[in-house]
Design an enzyme around this catalytic site. Sequence first.
Site, PDB file in Angstrom:
ATOM      1  N   HIS A 102       0.799  -1.229   0.000  1.00  0.00           N
ATOM      2  CA  HIS A 102       0.000   0.000   0.000  1.00  0.00           C
ATOM      3  C   HIS A 102       0.834   1.283   0.000  1.00  0.00           C
ATOM      4  O   HIS A 102       0.289   2.373  -0.205  1.00  0.00           O
ATOM      5  CB  HIS A 102      -0.991  -0.026   1.174  1.00  0.00           C
ATOM      6  N   ASP A 129      -9.956  -1.072   3.480  1.00  0.00           N
ATOM      7  CA  ASP A 129      -8.785  -1.658   4.143  1.00  0.00           C
ATOM      8  C   ASP A 129      -9.191  -2.231   5.502  1.00  0.00           C
ATOM      9  O   ASP A 129     -10.062  -1.676   6.181  1.00  0.00           O
ATOM     10  CB  ASP A 129      -7.737  -0.543   4.360  1.00  0.00           C
ATOM     11  N   HIS A 131      -7.024  -2.081   7.672  1.00  0.00           N
ATOM     12  CA  HIS A 131      -6.122  -1.247   8.479  1.00  0.00           C
ATOM     13  C   HIS A 131      -6.385   0.240   8.263  1.00  0.00           C
ATOM     14  O   HIS A 131      -7.048   0.630   7.300  1.00  0.00           O
ATOM     15  CB  HIS A 131      -4.667  -1.563   8.088  1.00  0.00           C
ATOM     16  N   ASP A 133      -3.655   2.490   8.096  1.00  0.00           N
ATOM     17  CA  ASP A 133      -2.505   3.065   7.390  1.00  0.00           C
ATOM     18  C   ASP A 133      -2.331   4.529   7.777  1.00  0.00           C
ATOM     19  O   ASP A 133      -2.014   5.381   6.947  1.00  0.00           O
ATOM     20  CB  ASP A 133      -2.636   2.857   5.871  1.00  0.00           C
ATOM     21  N   HIS A 146       3.918   1.106   4.468  1.00  0.00           N
ATOM     22  CA  HIS A 146       2.526   0.895   4.016  1.00  0.00           C
ATOM     23  C   HIS A 146       1.512   1.199   5.119  1.00  0.00           C
ATOM     24  O   HIS A 146       0.361   1.479   4.822  1.00  0.00           O
ATOM     25  CB  HIS A 146       2.308  -0.515   3.416  1.00  0.00           C
ATOM     26  N   ASP A 233      -7.219  -1.940  -0.655  1.00  0.00           N
ATOM     27  CA  ASP A 233      -6.293  -2.912  -0.078  1.00  0.00           C
ATOM     28  C   ASP A 233      -7.076  -4.217   0.043  1.00  0.00           C
ATOM     29  O   ASP A 233      -8.078  -4.301   0.767  1.00  0.00           O
ATOM     30  CB  ASP A 233      -5.846  -2.395   1.300  1.00  0.00           C
ATOM     31  N   ASP A 235      -6.734  -6.778   1.571  1.00  0.00           N
ATOM     32  CA  ASP A 235      -6.909  -7.394   2.899  1.00  0.00           C
ATOM     33  C   ASP A 235      -8.173  -6.902   3.612  1.00  0.00           C
ATOM     34  O   ASP A 235      -8.497  -7.375   4.710  1.00  0.00           O
ATOM     35  CB  ASP A 235      -5.649  -7.266   3.773  1.00  0.00           C
ATOM     36  N   GLU A 278      -1.743  -4.837  -2.362  1.00  0.00           N
ATOM     37  CA  GLU A 278      -1.508  -5.873  -1.347  1.00  0.00           C
ATOM     38  C   GLU A 278      -1.925  -7.277  -1.782  1.00  0.00           C
ATOM     39  O   GLU A 278      -2.049  -8.168  -0.941  1.00  0.00           O
ATOM     40  CB  GLU A 278      -2.157  -5.510   0.007  1.00  0.00           C
TER      41      GLU A 278
HETATM   42  N1  LIG Z   1      -1.321  -1.563   4.013  1.00  0.00           N
HETATM   43  C1  LIG Z   1      -1.316  -2.399   5.024  1.00  0.00           C
HETATM   44  N2  LIG Z   1      -1.599  -3.667   4.840  1.00  0.00           N
HETATM   45  N3  LIG Z   1      -0.962  -1.920   6.203  1.00  0.00           N
HETATM   46  C2  LIG Z   1      -0.867  -2.693   7.372  1.00  0.00           C
HETATM   47  C3  LIG Z   1      -0.359  -1.884   8.531  1.00  0.00           C
HETATM   48  C4  LIG Z   1      -0.186  -2.721   9.758  1.00  0.00           C
HETATM   49  C5  LIG Z   1       0.223  -1.962  10.989  1.00  0.00           C
HETATM   50  N4  LIG Z   1      -0.806  -1.036  11.364  1.00  0.00           N
HETATM   51  C6  LIG Z   1       1.545  -1.248  10.766  1.00  0.00           C
HETATM   52  O1  LIG Z   1       1.623  -0.057  10.839  1.00  0.00           O
HETATM   53  O2  LIG Z   1       2.534  -1.886  10.517  1.00  0.00           O
HETATM   54 MN   LIG Z   2      -3.486  -0.767   3.486  1.00  0.00          MN
HETATM   55 MN   LIG Z   3      -4.396  -3.523   5.016  1.00  0.00          MN
END
Ligand SMILES: NC(=[NH2+])NCCC[C@H](N)C(=O)O
Ligand SMILES: [Mn+2]
Ligand SMILES: [Mn+2]
Length: 306
Positions: A102, A129, A131, A133, A146, A233, A235, A278
């Site tokens: 990402h 997402d 997450h 990010d 990411h 993303d 995920d 991703e």
């Molecule tokens: N783009 C993503 N899949 N990001 C995941 C981030 C996971 C976690 N919050 C980190 O800062 O490492």
């Molecule tokens: Mn992401």
């Molecule tokens: Mn993610």
Amino acid sequence: MKVRIIEMPLDYGASRRGADMGPSAIRLAGLRDKLNSLGIDSDDLYPPIAIPPQEYIDPASELPVDGAKHLGPILDACGELAQNVESVLKAGDFPLILGGDHSIALGSLAGAASAHAETGKRIGVLWVDAHGDFNTTQTTPSGNIHGMILAASCGFGIPELTGFYTGKRKVDPANVCYIGVRDLDRGERALMKEAGVTVWSMSDIDRNGISKTVAEITRHFRENVDTVHVSFDIDAIDPRFAPGVGIEVPGGLTYREVLFLMEEMANTGMVSSADMVEVNPVHDIRNSTAKMAVNLIGRLLGETVF
Ligand SMILES: NC(=[NH2+])NCCC[C@H](N)C(=O)O
Ligand SMILES: [Mn+2]
Ligand SMILES: [Mn+2]
């Protein structure tokens, strides 16, 4: 409408390796056939952005900067991406960016912000997402870029990221909408609240259903912005359906729900660029996650069942 596919084979922003193979997996899953079947011209091909695989880089040559791992190679690749995205938008075409992890959204958002600033269009961002990010080097548990890129694009973080390409923030956090979120770090969550982004979490979908949730999101964009960048993303989807990802977070959106989300975003007529990121073929099962990515892109570009 012409779609310009821009491949970003980059996995410097994540811990788990392999997202750099995402663009080939999505290509092999039939992206261009899908676009052709929709009557969309995607004939102008750029070569993938040239990114040296991590094995080819001397680790000593790129020490982490203020806790942000691989900052140098990410900035280099995103600089090239931003230029491409900007010129595609200025030509009136649709940039479709295939990640990569990402962190590539740094380049997409920089190019989009720059192109839309010139025409005075207010840009909204849909961040699909698991997450947020929304970490900075102060809050990150991992040092992975990411996980920082949307905060950076909203003006939070180290100057190398926040001032990247345009010298200023790319998007007003009030115009950022999230869906699918279910895994936030403590510090990033506090920063998201402070910044004023709008989050439709998995609990909101449990409570109100996908239809009402998506209607709220599209209304938010219709009322507040002129154009939307969708950053998807993969995920965000539950790992039962989409195993080929960098970080599996159970309890996610169903495949049906994200197809519907993409259809409704297409119906707004406001989407002008998108990332699909991703997808990690190392962890996929017979390229099934990449195939989902192709179908999601189809819906986002106007495919309907009947
Ligand atoms: N783009 C993503 N899949 N990001 C995941 C981030 C996971 C976690 N919050 C980190 O800062 O490492
Ligand atoms: Mn992401
Ligand atoms: Mn993610």
